[in-house]
Design an enzyme around this catalytic site. Structure first.
Site, mmCIF file in Angstrom:
data_model
loop_
_atom_site.group_PDB
_atom_site.id
_atom_site.type_symbol
_atom_site.label_atom_id
_atom_site.label_comp_id
_atom_site.label_asym_id
_atom_site.label_seq_id
_atom_site.Cartn_x
_atom_site.Cartn_y
_atom_site.Cartn_z
ATOM 1 N N ASP A 42 0.831 -1.203 0.000
ATOM 2 C CA ASP A 42 0.000 0.000 0.000
ATOM 3 C C ASP A 42 0.871 1.261 0.000
ATOM 4 O O ASP A 42 2.082 1.181 -0.081
ATOM 5 C CB ASP A 42 -0.929 -0.010 1.222
ATOM 6 C CG ASP A 42 -0.143 0.003 2.529
ATOM 7 O OD1 ASP A 42 0.950 -0.593 2.572
ATOM 8 O OD2 ASP A 42 -0.603 0.614 3.506
ATOM 9 N N GLU A 73 2.089 -10.541 0.416
ATOM 10 C CA GLU A 73 2.456 -9.123 0.407
ATOM 11 C C GLU A 73 3.961 -9.016 0.619
ATOM 12 O O GLU A 73 4.628 -9.971 1.018
ATOM 13 C CB GLU A 73 1.697 -8.353 1.507
ATOM 14 C CG GLU A 73 1.813 -6.837 1.346
ATOM 15 C CD GLU A 73 0.692 -6.062 2.045
ATOM 16 O OE1 GLU A 73 -0.190 -6.685 2.670
ATOM 17 O OE2 GLU A 73 0.709 -4.816 1.946
ATOM 18 N N ASP A 112 0.794 -17.410 -4.883
ATOM 19 C CA ASP A 112 1.584 -16.340 -5.511
ATOM 20 C C ASP A 112 0.655 -15.528 -6.412
ATOM 21 O O ASP A 112 0.643 -15.688 -7.627
ATOM 22 C CB ASP A 112 2.735 -16.966 -6.309
ATOM 23 C CG ASP A 112 3.724 -15.923 -6.810
ATOM 24 O OD1 ASP A 112 3.526 -14.727 -6.522
ATOM 25 O OD2 ASP A 112 4.698 -16.316 -7.485
#
Ligand code: CA
Ligand code: CA
Length: 564
Positions: free
Chosen positions: A160, A543, A534
């Site tokens: 993010d 992540e 994956d």
């Protein structure tokens, strides 16, 4: 097998999963396909966490360097691997490049990043952010604040665009601790970064990029809670995916548009102590390189400590409830101990030594992460020069060795030599690497090569000797991670989204995966060691994050440096 390779001298283990209890013949072949060693497997049995019936192939006694070796057994051929003392020589640099490539507030230039990973500066508008105002997910109304901060810079935390003082802290600490180990591995000019010829070690250039952000998150003098650190900075609503980090966004500093804008969120004691601890490290590392910066760090560290002492129970909550993670931590006794340790090392003041010696966390060593930071203080006390008595230091050393001894047993119990004492928590690879860091410390303290072997076995797991036959590091091995949960590295080159760069580490298997891709793949029907996919959507297993990549840098540098 470890799909990168094995060190020339030392443990070399491959694993065969095959549903037989009989010993199975194996051969080791060189790149020319010639058999160079053979043997029979030793039966290990059914492995609890993977469900695999495992047979061990021990070729430790083979020590002729080379590339392109393979193991064959039961009609299967392993991915090729090297036998070399350079297994981590590139990895350590690539793992550190992760941080440059995730810098916010600066253009990522093709000259350093490579054409594919270059991009414009992200979020330069973080140079003027104010406090979130309004109702959060818990129904609490936040008042906002009468100031703005210049909090441009720092690294994006993970997939993010958030920037978090509580996760940034442990990450900056890990890189600065690596510097303090004194290994000559990251001098000036060795990393592809803009600061590669400024007479400052490139490792510190990278750490400073985050340190400046951590300093910028402190509440200014004269404001309510002055000296505390804001917990985090992120968008009020999650940014779309995939997405190139935008250069400028409307921060909505008047807090008028619902679910829009980018803000700093309320100060927390945990964030404040992360600032105190890392700024104290900074203050002792930089005096000869940049005295003004070191002074600025010291002032911030001591004022943050003071503010945390005056406000010891301000915990982060579910604020605003979307747009970023919480990094919630209801116990900050460990952060207090860590910060006291760093401040004591830097200043020598009795106030800090009295605090840390009285802490329940003194000489307690266990697995650590962003929410459990006590071992960071202990590791620093064993890394950086300080005036603790020889007796106290010995007790800290003993605690590290005792933990390492427990972890050797834990590792021996698991079929794939997993180096964590719990069943695949979120970010399991990061926790494994943090434990590897502690094992590295134990080896340096004791010289016991079993602890070095434990670190190498841990790296074997990370680089492919696991139940998924997967290298969790992009760019390394025959079957590397390809589709991380990351907004820019969405691996869709035709649309302008590059693959993950070499050296980026996946979070790894998660006992309790919780994301759309994990549900789609029905991961809960698999054994815990295989609950991984994956896939860019799998934020709970795939992540990438600064706090996981930092110990990869540390451990790769350790292994590269430590060839007995
Ligand atoms: Ca430099
Ligand atoms: Ca804590």
């Amino acid at each position: 097998v470890n799909q990168v390779g094995y060190f020339v001298e030392g443990t070399k283990i491959g694993l065969l999963a095959a549903d037989t209890t009989d010993d199975v013949p194996w051969v080791l072949k060189n790149a020319a396909g010639e058999e160079v060693m053979s043997g029979t497997t030793s039966f290990k049995g059914k492995d609890a966490l993977s469900g695999d019936t495992l047979h061990e192939i021990d070729f430790s006694s083979y020590s002729i360097p080379g590339e392109g070796y393979t193991l064959e057994a039961a009609g299967l051929t392993s991915p090729p691997f090297s036998i070399s003392n350079e297994i981590c020589s590139e990895l350590k640099h690539d793992a550190l490049s992760y941080f440059y490539l995730n810098r916010s507030g600066i253009a990522i230039e093709a000259d350093y990043a490579g054409e594919e990973w270059a991009r414009p500066a992200g979020h330069i508008t973080d140079a003027e952010v104010t406090c979130f105002k309004g109702r959060d997910a818990d129904g609490y109304d936040w008042p906002g604040c009468d100031y703005t901060l210049d909090a441009a810079g720092g690294w994006y935390d993970a997939g993010d665009f958030g920037k978090y003082v509580v996760n940034g802290g442990i990450t900056a600490w890990t890189l600065m601790n690596l510097y303090e180990q004194g290994w000559d591995v990251f001098g000036d000019g060795v990393q592809p970064i803009p600061e590669q010829s400024n007479d400052v070690p490139d490792l510190l250039d990278e750490a400073r990029w985050e340190m400046e952000f951590l300093l910028a998150m402190q509440v200014p003098e004269g404001q309510p809670l002055a000296g505390m650190a804001h917990h985090k900075l992120h968008d009020e609503a999650w940014a779309g995916m995939p997405m190139v980090p935008p250069t400028e966004v409307d921060n909505d500093n008047t807090n008028e548009i619902p679910a829009s804008g980018r803000y700093v969120y309320a100060p927390s004691t945990a964030a404040t102590l992360n600032l105190a601890a890392t700024a104290a490290q900074c203050a002792r590392i930089w005096p000869d390189l940049d005295a003004d910066f070191a002074d600025r760090c010291l002032v911030a560290a001591e004022s943050a400590w003071q503010a945390a002492r005056e406000n010891p129970t301000i915990y982060a909550g579910n604020n605003p409830g979307s747009g970023g993670g919480n990094y919630e931590d209801q116990n900050v006794s460990d952060e207090f101990y860590w910060a006291a340790a760093e401040l004591y090392i830097t200043t020598g003041k009795a106030e800090y030594s009295e605090y840390l010696l009285a802490s329940e966390h003194f000489a307690a060593v266990d697995a650590f992460d962003w929410g459990h930071t006590a071992p960071l203080g202990t590791v620093s006390l064993l890394t950086a020069a300080n005036d603790l008595s020889a007796e106290k230091k010995a007790s800290l050393q003993q605690a590290v060795v005792t933990f390492a001894e427990q972890m050797v047993s834990v590792q021996e119990r698991d079929g794939y030599a997993l180096l964590i004492d719990e069943d695949y928590p979120w970010g399991s690879n990061g926790l494994i690497l943090n434990n590897m860091l502690l094992m590295g410390m134990a080896y340096d303290i004791s010289g016991d090569t079993r602890y070095l072997d434990a670190v190498r076995l841990g790296m074997d797991y990370i680089l492919g000797r696991n139940a998924l036959n997967k290298s969790f590091v992009a760019g390394y091995g025959t079957y590397p991670m390809l589709h991380p949960h990351h907004r820019f590295w969405a691996n869709d080159p035709a649309q302008g989204y590059p693959p993950p760069p070499a050296g980026a580490l996946s979070g790894g298997p998660n006992f309790n995966p919780d994301d759309p891709a994990a549900l789609e793949a029905d991961l809960m029907s698999l054994a815990p060691a295989k609950r991984y996919v994956d896939d860019i959507e799998s934020y709970s297993t795939n992540e990438v994050a600064i706090n996981w990549n930092a110990p990869l840098v540390w451990v790769a540098a350790f292994l590269d440096e430590t060839v007995p």
